[in-house]
Design a protein around this motif. Structure first.
Motif, PDB file in Angstrom:
ATOM      1  N   ALA A  74       0.832  -1.221   0.000  1.00 41.57           N
ATOM      2  CA  ALA A  74       0.000   0.000   0.000  1.00 41.57           C
ATOM      3  C   ALA A  74       0.858   1.260   0.000  1.00 41.57           C
ATOM      4  CB  ALA A  74      -0.929  -0.006   1.217  1.00 41.57           C
ATOM      5  N   LEU A  75       2.115   1.114   0.438  1.00 40.22           N
ATOM      6  CA  LEU A  75       2.991   2.287   0.519  1.00 40.22           C
ATOM      7  C   LEU A  75       4.092   2.251  -0.541  1.00 40.22           C
ATOM      8  CD1 LEU A  75       3.267   2.554   4.410  1.00 40.22           C
ATOM      9  CD2 LEU A  75       1.843   3.905   2.865  1.00 40.22           C
ATOM     10  N   ALA A  76       3.901   1.395  -1.561  1.00 39.81           N
ATOM     11  CA  ALA A  76       4.906   1.325  -2.632  1.00 39.81           C
ATOM     12  C   ALA A  76       5.029   2.688  -3.306  1.00 39.81           C
ATOM     13  CB  ALA A  76       4.508   0.261  -3.655  1.00 39.81           C
ATOM     14  N   GLU A  77       6.156   2.876  -3.974  1.00 40.39           N
ATOM     15  CA  GLU A  77       6.373   4.145  -4.673  1.00 40.39           C
ATOM     16  C   GLU A  77       5.233   4.399  -5.664  1.00 40.39           C
ATOM     17  OE1 GLU A  77      10.260   4.323  -6.474  1.00 40.39           O
ATOM     18  OE2 GLU A  77       9.630   6.130  -7.568  1.00 40.39           O
ATOM     19  N   GLY A  78       4.765   5.632  -5.730  1.00 35.07           N
ATOM     20  CA  GLY A  78       3.685   5.973  -6.668  1.00 35.07           C
ATOM     21  C   GLY A  78       2.299   5.780  -6.105  1.00 35.07           C
ATOM     22  N   GLU A  79       2.199   5.143  -4.929  1.00 33.21           N
ATOM     23  CA  GLU A  79       0.886   4.915  -4.329  1.00 33.21           C
ATOM     24  C   GLU A  79       0.275   6.243  -3.848  1.00 33.21           C
ATOM     25  OE1 GLU A  79      -1.471   2.909  -3.906  1.00 33.21           O
ATOM     26  OE2 GLU A  79      -0.554   1.217  -4.944  1.00 33.21           O
ATOM     27  N   THR A  80      -1.055   6.310  -3.922  1.00 32.48           N
ATOM     28  CA  THR A  80      -1.739   7.558  -3.543  1.00 32.48           C
ATOM     29  C   THR A  80      -1.751   7.775  -2.027  1.00 32.48           C
ATOM     30  OG1 THR A  80      -3.857   6.404  -3.663  1.00 32.48           O
ATOM     31  CG2 THR A  80      -3.151   7.616  -5.625  1.00 32.48           C
ATOM     32  N   ALA A  81      -1.333   6.768  -1.259  1.00 32.92           N
ATOM     33  CA  ALA A  81      -1.182   6.980   0.194  1.00 32.92           C
ATOM     34  C   ALA A  81      -0.193   8.115   0.453  1.00 32.92           C
ATOM     35  CB  ALA A  81      -0.695   5.699   0.870  1.00 32.92           C
ATOM     36  N   PRO A 140      -0.659  14.439   3.978  1.00 33.44           N
ATOM     37  CA  PRO A 140       0.267  15.531   4.303  1.00 33.44           C
ATOM     38  C   PRO A 140       1.317  15.137   5.351  1.00 33.44           C
ATOM     39  CG  PRO A 140      -1.853  15.894   5.348  1.00 33.44           C
ATOM     40  CD  PRO A 140      -1.995  14.647   4.523  1.00 33.44           C
ATOM     41  N   PHE A 141       1.419  13.826   5.669  1.00 33.46           N
ATOM     42  CA  PHE A 141       2.427  13.369   6.629  1.00 33.46           C
ATOM     43  C   PHE A 141       3.067  12.098   6.071  1.00 33.46           C
ATOM     44  CE2 PHE A 141      -1.902  12.147   7.787  1.00 33.46           C
ATOM     45  CZ  PHE A 141      -1.845  10.784   7.657  1.00 33.46           C
ATOM     46  N   ASP A 142       4.246  11.740   6.598  1.00 31.80           N
ATOM     47  CA  ASP A 142       4.923  10.526   6.131  1.00 31.80           C
ATOM     48  C   ASP A 142       4.249   9.302   6.725  1.00 31.80           C
ATOM     49  OD1 ASP A 142       6.721  11.838   4.598  1.00 31.80           O
ATOM     50  OD2 ASP A 142       8.234  12.002   6.189  1.00 31.80           O
ATOM     51  N   LEU A 143       4.113   8.283   5.922  1.00 28.99           N
ATOM     52  CA  LEU A 143       3.513   7.037   6.390  1.00 28.99           C
ATOM     53  C   LEU A 143       4.533   5.923   6.224  1.00 28.99           C
ATOM     54  CD1 LEU A 143      -0.109   6.853   4.974  1.00 28.99           C
ATOM     55  CD2 LEU A 143       0.614   6.307   7.295  1.00 28.99           C
ATOM     56  N   ASP A 144       4.661   5.065   7.262  1.00 29.22           N
ATOM     57  CA  ASP A 144       5.537   3.907   7.123  1.00 29.22           C
ATOM     58  C   ASP A 144       4.724   2.649   7.430  1.00 29.22           C
ATOM     59  OD1 ASP A 144       5.229   4.013   9.835  1.00 29.22           O
ATOM     60  OD2 ASP A 144       7.297   4.639  10.253  1.00 29.22           O
ATOM     61  N   PRO A 145       5.238   1.468   7.049  1.00 29.68           N
ATOM     62  CA  PRO A 145       4.458   0.245   7.227  1.00 29.68           C
ATOM     63  C   PRO A 145       3.962   0.016   8.669  1.00 29.68           C
ATOM     64  CG  PRO A 145       6.229  -0.166   5.688  1.00 29.68           C
ATOM     65  CD  PRO A 145       6.452   1.225   6.228  1.00 29.68           C
ATOM     66  N   PRO A 146       4.792   0.220   9.731  1.00 32.78           N
ATOM     67  CA  PRO A 146       4.240  -0.027  11.069  1.00 32.78           C
ATOM     68  C   PRO A 146       3.031   0.858  11.392  1.00 32.78           C
ATOM     69  CG  PRO A 146       6.641   0.136  11.152  1.00 32.78           C
ATOM     70  CD  PRO A 146       6.239   0.529   9.768  1.00 32.78           C
ATOM     71  N   THR A 147       3.071   2.122  10.952  1.00 31.64           N
ATOM     72  CA  THR A 147       1.943   3.024  11.211  1.00 31.64           C
ATOM     73  C   THR A 147       0.691   2.524  10.494  1.00 31.64           C
ATOM     74  OG1 THR A 147       3.559   4.813  11.234  1.00 31.64           O
ATOM     75  CG2 THR A 147       1.257   5.462  11.105  1.00 31.64           C
ATOM     76  N   LEU A 148       0.884   2.047   9.268  1.00 31.76           N
ATOM     77  CA  LEU A 148      -0.286   1.583   8.508  1.00 31.76           C
ATOM     78  C   LEU A 148      -0.811   0.260   9.065  1.00 31.76           C
ATOM     79  CD1 LEU A 148      -2.072   2.614   6.248  1.00 31.76           C
ATOM     80  CD2 LEU A 148      -0.763   1.219   4.651  1.00 31.76           C
ATOM     81  N   VAL A 149       0.071  -0.618   9.521  1.00 33.03           N
ATOM     82  CA  VAL A 149      -0.396  -1.865  10.139  1.00 33.03           C
ATOM     83  C   VAL A 149      -1.253  -1.541  11.356  1.00 33.03           C
ATOM     84  CG1 VAL A 149       0.337  -3.911  11.448  1.00 33.03           C
ATOM     85  CG2 VAL A 149       1.486  -3.335   9.298  1.00 33.03           C
ATOM     86  N   ASP A 150      -0.823  -0.577  12.156  1.00 36.99           N
ATOM     87  CA  ASP A 150      -1.606  -0.192  13.332  1.00 36.99           C
ATOM     88  C   ASP A 150      -2.968   0.358  12.918  1.00 36.99           C
ATOM     89  OD1 ASP A 150       0.383  -1.037  14.972  1.00 36.99           O
ATOM     90  OD2 ASP A 150       1.003   0.956  15.671  1.00 36.99           O
ATOM     91  N   ALA A 151      -2.987   1.138  11.839  1.00 35.32           N
ATOM     92  CA  ALA A 151      -4.265   1.695  11.372  1.00 35.32           C
ATOM     93  C   ALA A 151      -5.190   0.592  10.860  1.00 35.32           C
ATOM     94  CB  ALA A 151      -4.017   2.739  10.287  1.00 35.32           C
ATOM     95  N   LEU A 152      -4.605  -0.432  10.198  1.00 33.27           N
ATOM     96  CA  LEU A 152      -5.419  -1.581   9.749  1.00 33.27           C
ATOM     97  C   LEU A 152      -6.062  -2.266  10.946  1.00 33.27           C
ATOM     98  CD1 LEU A 152      -2.913  -3.083   7.133  1.00 33.27           C
ATOM     99  CD2 LEU A 152      -5.242  -2.411   6.576  1.00 33.27           C
ATOM    100  N   LEU A 153      -5.247  -2.480  11.991  1.00 28.78           N
ATOM    101  CA  LEU A 153      -5.758  -3.166  13.194  1.00 28.78           C
ATOM    102  C   LEU A 153      -6.804  -2.316  13.917  1.00 28.78           C
ATOM    103  CD1 LEU A 153      -2.375  -4.642  14.511  1.00 28.78           C
ATOM    104  CD2 LEU A 153      -4.321  -5.938  13.567  1.00 28.78           C
TER     105      LEU A 153
END
Ligand SMILES: NC(=O)c1ccc[n+]([C@@H]2O[C@H](COP(=O)([O-])OP(=O)(O)OC[C@H]3O[C@@H](n4cnc5c(N)ncnc54)[C@H](O)[C@@H]3O)[C@@H](O)[C@H]2O)c1
Ligand SMILES: [Zn+2]
Length: 364
Positions: free
Chosen positions: A331-338, A342-355
């Motif tokens: 979901a955070l691959a280059e070019g993704e609309t994530a 207006p803030f940086d997103l990394d995989p751990p932050t997104l995993v927490d949001a999924l949960l």
């Protein structure tokens, strides 16, 4: 950044609209030969109407049966089917994947494309892009084109004949439109046309959301009965035209990236695009830290219309943490609309949001 707004050349919608396909194509000079890309259910619903309408307008055509996925291989098959008749126009008639394939083939041939959605299950019909997958259904990339379809023709009789689940999925795709466009506007990022958002794109996204909240329950009821009503007409316009213009000229954010991420899990492949986007929207609201009332409002609406609110409802009951990580990385691959946030997103932050989104959905 310049503001950019795009739209199809002409949009036609209504009961038995397929009867107008031939005359509508002829008035745009699209006199064929045409290749119609379609699949089983739309073919059964529309083949008689095509014969009458296209024969009546003097447009020769052949039919290509879609292989099931908008992949490079399938696009090549359509190109082969178009070679012999020397097609000068491609018509897609079906769900989003058929329309995306037709559009990709037309772009490769540099001929006009006509999209005829036979379900209001996504906002694919009006756009100037295709979403390409591997043959087994994993998201690969977006293909962008210089032009939107020349004609979008929406037969609400065919749409009302389709399973209501498809319409509900389209509501999920359309529901995300305003929230994603808001993020792109607030963050001053580019829309899907690589420009800034016009005020009109924001207003169309807003109207889209209002029609969903006002008309969705009545429209779903009517489609369950196979009926076309004014609520169905408005809802189909919201799912197809408003969501289409709204996402493309408004822009996308986390909700659609979560959809793309979810496709790495084979368990999600039997769920529709709009169903996964609906869950992605919950993730977006969580990761953006939106007020609890807003999350509650979206959850209540999704529950009312029957959209997924939990990971289990998109096929992922108790997913292992490595799988969630894989989804977040995709979901955070280059070019993704994530990355429009207006803030940086990394995989751990997104995993927490999924949960956390899953927990919010389960708590309801
Ligand atoms: N290009 C874009 O701008 C854009 C936007 C949104 C989604 N998409 C893409 O579109 C696809 C999702 O489209 P979808 O949700 O329509 O899925 P889909 O294309 O797989 O269609 C869903 C099902 O509906 C069936 N169907 C269509 N019309 C029917 C009818 N009248 N009666 C019975 N069955 C019918 C199809 O045969 C198919 O089995 C995804 O690949 C997504 O990435 C593209
Ligand atoms: Zn979408």
């Amino acid at each position: 950044m310049l503001a950019v707004f795009g739209s199809p050349g002409r949009y036609v919608q209504g009961r038995d609209a397929t009867a107008a396909l031939g005359p509508e194509m002829a008035r745009l000079g699209l006199t064929g030969p045409a290749v119609i890309v379609t699949s089983g259910a739309p073919m059964r619903l529309l083949e008689d109407a095509w014969r009458t309408s296209l024969d009546g307008a003097g447009i020769p055509y052949t039919v290509h049966m879609f292989g099931g996925e908008c992949s490079d291989q399938e696009i090549d098959r359509v190109l082969s089917a178009a070679r012999d008749p020397e097609a000068t126009v491609i018509v897609g008639a079906g769900g989003g994947k058929v329309l995306d394939t037709a559009r990709a083939a037309a772009a490769a041939l540099d001929v006009p494309v006509v999209t005829c959605p036979t379900t209001a299950s996504s906002d694919a019909p009006c756009s100037a892009l295709s979403v390409v997958y591997s043959p087994d259904g994993t998201f690969e990339r977006y293909l962008f084109y210089p032009r939107n379809p020349d004609l979008v023709l929406v037969d609400t009789t065919a749409i009302a004949a389709a399973p209501a689940r498809l319409l509900v999925a389209g509501i999920g795709d359309a529901l995300a439109t305003w929230y994603e466009a808001r993020t792109v506007r607030e963050a001053r990022r580019a829309n899907q046309l690589h420009g800034a958002q016009t005020a009109s794109a924001g207003a169309l996204a807003e109207l889209c959301r209002r029609i969903l909240f006002d008309d969705a329950p009545a429209a779903i009821r009517a489609v369950r009965a196979g009926a076309v009503t004014p609520a169905v007409e408005r809802l189909v316009e919201a799912n197809t035209l408003l969501s289409g213009l709204g996402f493309e000229s408004g822009g996308l954010a986390v909700a659609h990236s979560v959809h793309n991420g979810l496709t790495v899990a084979a368990e999600t492949h039997r769920f529709l695009h709009g169903e996964k986007v609906a869950f992605g929207l919950l993730v977006q609201l969580v990761v953006e830290g939106r007020p609890e009332e807003e999350l509650a409002e979206v959850l209540a609406f999704s529950a009312r219309v029957g959209l997924p609110r939990t990971l289990a409802q998109v096929g992922l009951a108790d997913p292992p943490i490595e799988l969630l990580r894989g989804i977040a990385v995709r979901a955070l691959a280059e070019g993704e609309t994530a990355h429009n946030e207006p803030f940086d997103l990394d995989p751990p932050t997104l995993v927490d949001a999924l949960l956390a989104a899953d927990a919010a959905g389960r708590a309801r």
